[in-house]
Every structure is written in structure tokens, then in C-alpha cells.
Design an enzyme around this catalytic site. Structure first.
Site, short mmCIF file in Angstrom:
data_model
loop_
_atom_site.label_atom_id
_atom_site.label_comp_id
_atom_site.label_asym_id
_atom_site.label_seq_id
_atom_site.Cartn_x
_atom_site.Cartn_y
_atom_site.Cartn_z
N ARG A 154 7.53 -70.11 23.48
CA ARG A 154 7.48 -68.92 23.23
C ARG A 154 8.73 -68.38 23.02
O ARG A 154 9.52 -67.92 24.47
CB ARG A 154 6.51 -68.13 23.56
CG ARG A 154 6.03 -66.58 23.14
CD ARG A 154 5.40 -65.61 24.19
NE ARG A 154 5.28 -64.55 23.60
CZ ARG A 154 5.90 -63.26 23.79
NH1 ARG A 154 5.06 -63.35 25.65
NH2 ARG A 154 5.68 -62.04 24.45
N ARG A 189 2.44 -48.41 28.66
CA ARG A 189 3.35 -47.15 27.62
C ARG A 189 3.32 -46.45 26.55
O ARG A 189 1.83 -46.32 26.63
CB ARG A 189 3.83 -48.64 26.59
CG ARG A 189 4.92 -49.99 27.25
CD ARG A 189 5.03 -50.61 26.37
NE ARG A 189 5.65 -52.26 26.54
CZ ARG A 189 5.25 -53.29 26.26
NH1 ARG A 189 4.37 -52.95 25.57
NH2 ARG A 189 5.16 -54.76 27.13
#
Ligand code: ADP
Length: 396
Positions: A90, A240
Site C-alpha cells: 500500500r 480531523r
């Protein structure tokens, strides 16, 4: 084929060994605290977990312990390393260079390195994993699968910001989008369920995990997504902010006497539903707190759902319609309450929730009634399997 899937972070390394013929996980695990002390948790399917606390001064040592565990007499699942046919890595950021997965050659490695500036916390760590695996398995093909690649099909009107063009030309500042492997995997499955493979289709995928993003997928291609130049943009997330007026950055810096780095830390790590509620970033805790009447937990969940519904509406407009919507990832797959809260805003699309079906957790399910004009699904994502499939497609 056996594909070793590696997700290497700055101090951790998650892995799975997948038999791609049966698509079964043969073993999976994680190395934690690399560079600090070191701990390996190795879970072979059908056998007892192996936990080892050993010094892991760098990633290569961690990989060597994983390879040892995979071939271990007791906890092992293969007799020797020749049974690993390929490695799928990844990689977070492929910039504009990578619109699909690639076999990692030395030249590709250099090209990925050139994207490091765009993801300074993630890409260098991903590459360390590649180098470590290359050293220990020099003859095994390696494939890079990028979080950004699926979104490279976005039209320019979707990926440009309203900044002067020179910032795009000189610094490549634009929307890249993330979670691409998951959006690609789930949208493919949804299009298959709809029986629209190879036909025109318009679907919206809501990947709601600790990090969260929504993508509009038209004819199998990403045409817009809520994360931007970085994963900070878009939805309100665990910690976030999601989209926020950028002028707030300077204002907080002035008020608190913070550097830009400190303000970015606030936006990335101290905000979202965690910062809003003061309870937790975990939706299980937030659901409990909101049921107990905690007003800030209720507000955080309301804001999360409201923002998600706004993106869905925006993407229905972007595609001039939608055939189906899917929820995925930790929250999307498990949290019926949040799915219901978001769907409450979607009555104008003729969406009617089936409350019983919406109790589904962690499994594929249609969660709307039969007469719902647009069906809504819960579809589990599986990024490791997606990486393994991409890897096989390239090395076969
Ligand atoms: P990431 O990969 O971004 O860390 P995941 O997709 O694993 O995130 O999602 C993790 C989040 O999913 C948790 O923080 C939690 O909020 C949520 N989650 C997991 N299980 C449940 C559940 N049963 N009910 C509600 N939320 C859940």
C-alpha cells in the site's frame, strides 16, 4: 498464488498473506513500535496467535521477524519463502504520476520518491517497507497500490482549487483524494450488485472510518471525492476538522501563539467528533454518550451526518443523478444510527430506510425498503484483498 500484502507506516507494519485463488487470508498480523522497542502479533488462520516482543530497530528487522513467523514450525503457514509469489504494497501517494497500480522497478521507486513531498508522513514509510522487502525477497515481484490512483480520473474542474493556476503548475497543488483502493473495491461490488457492470452507472460511496471520505463514481470512474490535497479535507472525521475556512489557521496561530505546525496538529488530531464532543473519536462511545443525553456528543453526530449528507447531495448534482449509495468502513459497515441519520436528509431522492434491515452490522445488506427510489447498501470494504487482486493482475 500467495500474495503478501504490506501496509508500512512510520512505526508499524501491518500485513496479510492471502491465497488469491480462494481469496482466503492465510495469516495476518502487525509489528508495532518499530524503532522504539518492537512487538509482533502474528495470527495464522486456524492456529494460535504468536506474540513476540523483540527489538525492531528498523523496518527490515520487522519484516524479517514476520517472514520468520510465516515459516515458523508452530505458528507458520508456509514451509518456505518460495511460497510467497508476490508482494503488494500500500502506497499512500502516487501524485499525478500513477493512475493505476504498478510493478515496482528501481525507476518506479524513484518516481514514488518524487511524490514524498506530497505525503511526507506516509510515503517515506511506505517506501522503507518496499526496500526492506526487496532486500529480504530479492526475486519476488513487488507491486505498488496507491490510495490516490483511483481518483486520477477526476475531471480538472473537480480537482482544481480556486488558487492561481501557477500553484498547480509549479507545486502540483490540487485535489488528489484518498481511500482510493476502498472506493474502487466497494464501487465495483455495488455496480456488480446493481447488475450494471459495463453499463452506464452513477453511484456514491461513503467510506466512513476514523478517516472518512465520500466519492462520486460515474461509469466505474471516480469523478469527485471529498478529501483533497491531503486527507484533512471534506467530512468531519474522528479527530480531523474536514473542510474549514483556511483563514482560521492564521487566527488560531495569532490567538494561541502557535506555529503553523501546531495549528495543523490541532486541525488533524484534536478536532473532529473527538474535539467537538470531548468524549471520544470512536462512534461506539459517541452513540452511548448521545443516548445518555450528552449534548456535545449529540451535536458532533448531527454535524457528522449533516456534512456527509451535504456531500452526497453535491455529488448527486455533479452526476445529475444517482443509481445507488453504499456505506463502508468501520462506521459505515457497523453504525446503523449514523446511516439512518444521514439517510434522513435524503428523502428528496425518494430514499426510504428499512429500519430492520439497517440493523445489519459488518455484512453486505440493502438497508432501504423495496420501494425506495434509490437503494442504499452497507458493503464491507477489504483493502488488503483489493491490493492482493491488483497485485495478481499485474504479475500473472
Ligand atoms: P481506520 O481504518 O480509518 O482506522 P476503520 O474503518 O477501522 O478506520 O473505522 C474505525 C472506526 O469505526 C472506529 O473509530 C469507530 O468509530 C467505528 N466503529 C467500529 N465498529 C463500530 C460499531 N460497531 N459501531 C459504531 N462504530 C464503529
Amino acid at each position: 498464488m500467495n500474495v503478501f500484502v504490506v501496509n508500512c507506516g512510520s512505526s508499524s507494519l501491518k500485513y496479510q498473506l492471502i491465497n488469491t485463488d480462494t481469496e482466503e487470508v492465510i495469516a495476518k498480523g502487525i509489528c508495532e513500535r518499530i524503532g522504539i522497542d518492537g512487538k509482533l502479533k502474528h495470527k495464522p488462520t486456524g492456529k494460535e496467535e504468536l506474540v513476540k516482543e523483540v527489538a525492531m530497530p528498523e523496518h527490515k528487522t520487522a519484516v524479517s521477524y514476520v517472514l520468520e513467523a510465516l515459516t515458523d514450525e508452530v505458528a507458520g503457514v508456509i514451509s518456505d519463502l518460495s511460497e510467497i509469489d508476490a508482494v503488494g504494497h500500500r502506497i499512500v501517494h502516487g501524485g499525478e504520476k500513477f493512475a493505476s497500480s504498478v510493478i515496482i522497478t528501481d525507476e518506479v521507486l524513484r518516481a514514488i520518491e518524487e511524490c514524498n513531498d506530497l505525503a511526507p508522513l506516509h510515503n517515506p514509510a511506505n517506501l522503507i517497507g518496499v526496500v526492506a522487502c526487496k532486500e529480504l525477497m530479492p526475486n519476488v515481484p513487488m507491486v505498488g497500490v496507491f490510495d490516490t490512483a483511483f481518483h486520477q480520473t477526476m475531471p480538472q474542474k473537480a480537482y482544481m482549487y480556486g488558487l492561481a493556476y501557477e500553484y498547480y503548475e509549479n507545486y502540483k497543488i490540487r485535489k488528489y483524494g484518498f481511500h482510493g483502493t476502498s472506493h474502487s473495491f466497494v464501487s465495483k461490488r455495488l455496480i456488480e450488485i446493481l447488475g450494471k457492470t459495463g453499463q452506464s452507472s452513477k453511484v456514491i460511496i461513503c467510506h466512513l472510518g476514523n478517516g472518512a471520505s465520500i466519492t462520486a463514481v460515474q461509469d466505474g470512474k471516480s469523478v469527485d471525492t471529498s478529501m483533497g490535497f491531503t486527507p484533512l479535507d471534506g467530512l468531519i472525521m474522528g479527530t480531523r476538522t474536514g473542510s474549514i475556512d483556511p483563514a482560521v489557521v492564521q487566527y488560531i496561530a495569532d490567538k494561541k501563539g502557535y506555529t503553523i505546525d501546531q495549528v495543523m496538529n490541532v486541525l488533524n488530531k484534536e478536532s473532529g467528533v473527538d474535539g467537538l464532543s470531548g468524549v471520544s473519536s470512536d462512534f461506539r462511545d459517541l452513540d452511548d454518550a448521545s443516548e445518555a443525553g450528552n449534548e456535545r456528543a449529540i451535536l458532533a453526530l448531527d454535524m457528522f451526518a449533516y456534512r456527509a449528507a451535504q456531500y452526497i447531495g453535491g455529488y448527486v448534482a455533479a452526476m445529475n443523478g444517482v443509481d445507488a449509495i453504499a456505506f463502508t468502513a468501520g462506521i459505515g459497515e457497523n453504525d446503523g444510527k449514523i446511516r439512518a441519520k444521514i439517510c434522513q436528509y435524503l428523502g428528496y431522492l425518494g430514499i426510504t430506510l428499512d429500519e430492520e434491515a439497517n440493523k445489519a452490522r459488518g455484512k453486505e445488506a440493502v438497508i432501504t425498503t423495496e420501494d425506495s427510489r434509490v437503494p442504499v447498501y452497507a458493503i464491507p470494504t477489504n483493502e488488503e484483498l483489493a491490493i492482493a487482486r491488483e497485485t495478481v493482475a499485474l504479475v500473472l
